[in-house]
Write a protein that holds these residues in place. Structure first.
Motif, PDB file in Angstrom:
ATOM      1  N   UNK A  96      75.768 110.409   6.876  1.00 22.09           N
ATOM      2  CA  UNK A  96      75.021 110.808   5.669  1.00 22.09           C
ATOM      3  C   UNK A  96      75.593 110.095   4.438  1.00 22.09           C
ATOM      4  N   UNK A  97      76.932 110.099   4.327  1.00 23.82           N
ATOM      5  CA  UNK A  97      77.580 109.449   3.179  1.00 23.82           C
ATOM      6  C   UNK A  97      77.237 107.962   3.109  1.00 23.82           C
ATOM      7  N   UNK A  98      77.299 107.300   4.266  1.00 20.60           N
ATOM      8  CA  UNK A  98      77.041 105.852   4.282  1.00 20.60           C
ATOM      9  C   UNK A  98      75.584 105.555   3.914  1.00 20.60           C
ATOM     10  N   UNK A  99      74.662 106.358   4.479  1.00 15.55           N
ATOM     11  CA  UNK A  99      73.243 106.147   4.133  1.00 15.55           C
ATOM     12  C   UNK A  99      73.029 106.359   2.635  1.00 15.55           C
ATOM     13  N   UNK A 100      73.657 107.404   2.087  1.00 12.90           N
ATOM     14  CA  UNK A 100      73.504 107.709   0.669  1.00 12.90           C
ATOM     15  C   UNK A 100      74.044 106.562  -0.180  1.00 12.90           C
ATOM     16  N   UNK A 101      75.209 106.033   0.195  1.00 18.22           N
ATOM     17  CA  UNK A 101      75.815 104.927  -0.557  1.00 18.22           C
ATOM     18  C   UNK A 101      74.963 103.664  -0.471  1.00 18.22           C
ATOM     19  N   UNK A 102      74.411 103.425   0.711  1.00 19.68           N
ATOM     20  CA  UNK A 102      73.555 102.243   0.872  1.00 19.68           C
ATOM     21  C   UNK A 102      72.284 102.390   0.039  1.00 19.68           C
ATOM     22  N   UNK A 103      71.765 103.630   0.014  1.00 21.70           N
ATOM     23  CA  UNK A 103      70.562 103.899  -0.783  1.00 21.70           C
ATOM     24  C   UNK A 103      70.859 103.644  -2.265  1.00 21.70           C
ATOM     25  N   UNK A 104      71.994 104.174  -2.753  1.00 26.86           N
ATOM     26  CA  UNK A 104      72.386 103.977  -4.155  1.00 26.86           C
ATOM     27  C   UNK A 104      72.590 102.492  -4.450  1.00 26.86           C
ATOM     28  N   UNK A 105      73.191 101.784  -3.494  1.00 27.37           N
ATOM     29  CA  UNK A 105      73.423 100.340  -3.644  1.00 27.37           C
ATOM     30  C   UNK A 105      72.085  99.618  -3.851  1.00 27.37           C
ATOM     31  N   UNK A 106      71.110  99.955  -2.988  1.00 26.85           N
ATOM     32  CA  UNK A 106      69.791  99.307  -3.077  1.00 26.85           C
ATOM     33  C   UNK A 106      69.124  99.616  -4.407  1.00 26.85           C
ATOM     34  N   UNK A 107      69.175 100.900  -4.810  1.00 27.04           N
ATOM     35  CA  UNK A 107      68.495 101.310  -6.058  1.00 27.04           C
ATOM     36  C   UNK A 107      69.109 100.579  -7.247  1.00 27.04           C
ATOM     37  N   UNK A 108      70.440 100.550  -7.320  1.00 25.81           N
ATOM     38  CA  UNK A 108      71.091  99.944  -8.490  1.00 25.81           C
ATOM     39  C   UNK A 108      70.887  98.429  -8.519  1.00 25.81           C
ATOM     40  N   UNK A 109      70.960  97.802  -7.362  1.00 26.52           N
ATOM     41  CA  UNK A 109      70.737  96.342  -7.320  1.00 26.52           C
ATOM     42  C   UNK A 109      69.296  96.037  -7.736  1.00 26.52           C
ATOM     43  N   UNK A 148      67.429  97.832  -9.743  1.00 22.91           N
ATOM     44  CA  UNK A 148      67.328  98.049 -11.194  1.00 22.91           C
ATOM     45  C   UNK A 148      67.918  96.864 -11.964  1.00 22.91           C
ATOM     46  N   UNK A 149      69.064  96.368 -11.487  1.00 24.51           N
ATOM     47  CA  UNK A 149      69.686  95.210 -12.151  1.00 24.51           C
ATOM     48  C   UNK A 149      68.755  94.004 -12.084  1.00 24.51           C
ATOM     49  N   UNK A 150      68.162  93.818 -10.919  1.00 27.26           N
ATOM     50  CA  UNK A 150      67.247  92.686 -10.715  1.00 27.26           C
ATOM     51  C   UNK A 150      66.041  92.822 -11.633  1.00 27.26           C
ATOM     52  N   UNK A 151      65.502  94.052 -11.719  1.00 28.08           N
ATOM     53  CA  UNK A 151      64.339  94.309 -12.585  1.00 28.08           C
ATOM     54  C   UNK A 151      64.676  94.038 -14.044  1.00 28.08           C
ATOM     55  N   UNK A 152      65.861  94.489 -14.452  1.00 27.18           N
ATOM     56  CA  UNK A 152      66.316  94.305 -15.828  1.00 27.18           C
ATOM     57  C   UNK A 152      66.403  92.817 -16.167  1.00 27.18           C
ATOM     58  N   UNK A 153      66.959  92.057 -15.221  1.00 29.39           N
ATOM     59  CA  UNK A 153      67.091  90.606 -15.431  1.00 29.39           C
ATOM     60  C   UNK A 153      65.724  89.953 -15.512  1.00 29.39           C
ATOM     61  N   UNK A 154      64.839  90.425 -14.633  1.00 31.04           N
ATOM     62  CA  UNK A 154      63.479  89.875 -14.594  1.00 31.04           C
ATOM     63  C   UNK A 154      62.776  90.154 -15.913  1.00 31.04           C
ATOM     64  N   UNK A 155      62.936  91.397 -16.411  1.00 34.41           N
ATOM     65  CA  UNK A 155      62.281  91.793 -17.668  1.00 34.41           C
ATOM     66  C   UNK A 155      62.835  90.985 -18.831  1.00 34.41           C
ATOM     67  N   UNK A 156      64.150  90.780 -18.882  1.00 36.05           N
ATOM     68  CA  UNK A 156      64.727  90.029 -20.005  1.00 36.05           C
ATOM     69  C   UNK A 156      64.302  88.554 -19.945  1.00 36.05           C
ATOM     70  N   UNK A 157      64.173  88.017 -18.725  1.00 33.21           N
ATOM     71  CA  UNK A 157      63.722  86.633 -18.571  1.00 33.21           C
ATOM     72  C   UNK A 157      62.278  86.500 -19.037  1.00 33.21           C
ATOM     73  N   UNK A 158      61.459  87.495 -18.693  1.00 34.70           N
ATOM     74  CA  UNK A 158      60.045  87.483 -19.099  1.00 34.70           C
ATOM     75  C   UNK A 158      59.940  87.571 -20.614  1.00 34.70           C
ATOM     76  N   UNK A 159      60.800  88.389 -21.220  1.00 34.02           N
ATOM     77  CA  UNK A 159      60.803  88.526 -22.686  1.00 34.02           C
ATOM     78  C   UNK A 159      61.175  87.206 -23.356  1.00 34.02           C
ATOM     79  N   UNK A 160      62.125  86.512 -22.772  1.00 33.25           N
ATOM     80  CA  UNK A 160      62.556  85.222 -23.327  1.00 33.25           C
ATOM     81  C   UNK A 160      61.436  84.198 -23.267  1.00 33.25           C
ATOM     82  N   UNK A 161      60.699  84.197 -22.160  1.00 34.55           N
ATOM     83  CA  UNK A 161      59.587  83.239 -21.997  1.00 34.55           C
ATOM     84  C   UNK A 161      58.529  83.489 -23.053  1.00 34.55           C
ATOM     85  N   UNK A 162      58.242  84.778 -23.311  1.00 28.55           N
ATOM     86  CA  UNK A 162      57.255  85.148 -24.331  1.00 28.55           C
ATOM     87  C   UNK A 162      57.745  84.725 -25.703  1.00 28.55           C
TER      88      UNK A 162
END
Lengths: 112, 179
Positions: free
Chosen positions: B150-163, B165-179
């Motif tokens: 359970x702990x490992x699945x939870x940690x992997x889930x959190x890992x996926x969610x945070x990565x 979010x980071x990817x989305x944030x980078x994508x959004x900032x890149x899109x803002x720069x292009x605009x």
């Protein structure tokens, strides 16, 4: 706004401060940092995986820590490698500044 | 003297059994289980019936007895197969070094990250490394398996969610720069 916050060496969260303190005398990898914090606080203060690694990245971006890949063989199934973190001069300076600030704050007399 | 004779007999027996096993494996893999099984059963059935007839039994009794023998052989084989499967499953369950569900998931995550998002993989692979390291440490400390899973699945889930979010944030900032 956020860049201003990042440049301010006094702007260290409790987690950031704890992480920097664990790295003062030796380099450590992520899990070692987590265990050190839990052990030093006798289990009262723990830092989760999801806040440790993003915080380490932030500290690295701010120039407070540097990292290097471990010499150990990568993880069997995933191929992921271990990374060791080390505090930089800027990091040490930030910790000292914060401590000085807190000490001054403690002894501050009201001016009027 | 008796002991040495016993030892010799047991070693001969073991060698004979190993030989039979080898022959059976070769036959099974050589011709295929679907061909070997009916032929084998037919040979046993016909051979036993012929022996009984030769001994003086009537044809119907010989056929009935050989049928019973074939059924018995099938039953014993089925029981042996089920027991063997249970033992091997137990051994597999006890081995925590085999690739289990959560390790497989971690492997999939690593593969996806390394191919689709190499920057994030480069930055955060030590996180995944430490998730699997603490899993192994917990299992070695005899922590309950269900808890570790359970702990490992939870940690992997959190890992996926945070990565993500980071990817989305980078994508959004890149899109803002292009605009």
């Amino acid at each position: 706004m956020s860049s201003k916050k990042q440049d301010d060496p006094l702007d260290l969260t409790l987690n950031e401060e704890a992480i920097l303190h664990t790295l003062i005398f030796r380099e450590r990898y992520g899990l070692e940092i987590m265990n050190a914090i839990a052990e030093a606080s006798k289990g009262k203060k723990t830092i989760g995986f999801s806040s440790l690694y993003p915080t380490l990245r932030k500290l690295e971006k701010r120039g407070f820590v540097t990292s290097r890949w471990g010499d150990e063989t990568p993880e069997e199934t995933t191929g992921a490698r271990r990374r060791y973190y080390k505090i930089t001069g800027n990091g040490l300076q930030a910790v000292e500044n914060k401590q000085q600030f807190l000490a001054t704050l403690q002894h501050l007399q009201p001016s009027c | 003297m008796k002991k040495s004779r016993k030892r010799i007999l047991t070693s001969i027996k073991q060698k004979f059994l190993a030989f039979v096993r080898k022959v059976l494996i070769r036959l099974t893999y050589g011709f295929g289980f679907e061909v070997v099984l009916p032929i084998g059963l037919y040979v046993i059935f016909a051979g036993f019936a012929r022996i009984l007839i030769w001994l003086g039994f009537s044809t119907s009794v010989a056929i009935a007895l050989s049928l019973i023998l074939v059924i018995l052989i099938l039953l014993v084989s089925a029981i042996a197969y089920i027991k063997h499967r249970n033992i091997t499953n137990k051994v597999r369950r006890n081995s925590y070094l085999r690739v289990r569900g959560e390790v497989k998931l971690a492997d999939n995550i690593a593969q996806i990250l390394a191919t689709k998002s190499p920057r994030e993989w480069e930055e955060y692979q030590d996180w995944l490394h430490d998730i699997l390291l603490i899993r192994r440490q917990l299992l070695e400390r005899h922590c309950p398996r269900w808890k570790v899973i359970i702990l490992t699945y939870w940690r992997l889930f959190a890992f996926c969610v945070i990565i993500s979010l980071i990817k989305l944030k980078r994508f959004a900032s890149a899109a803002r720069k292009i605009r």
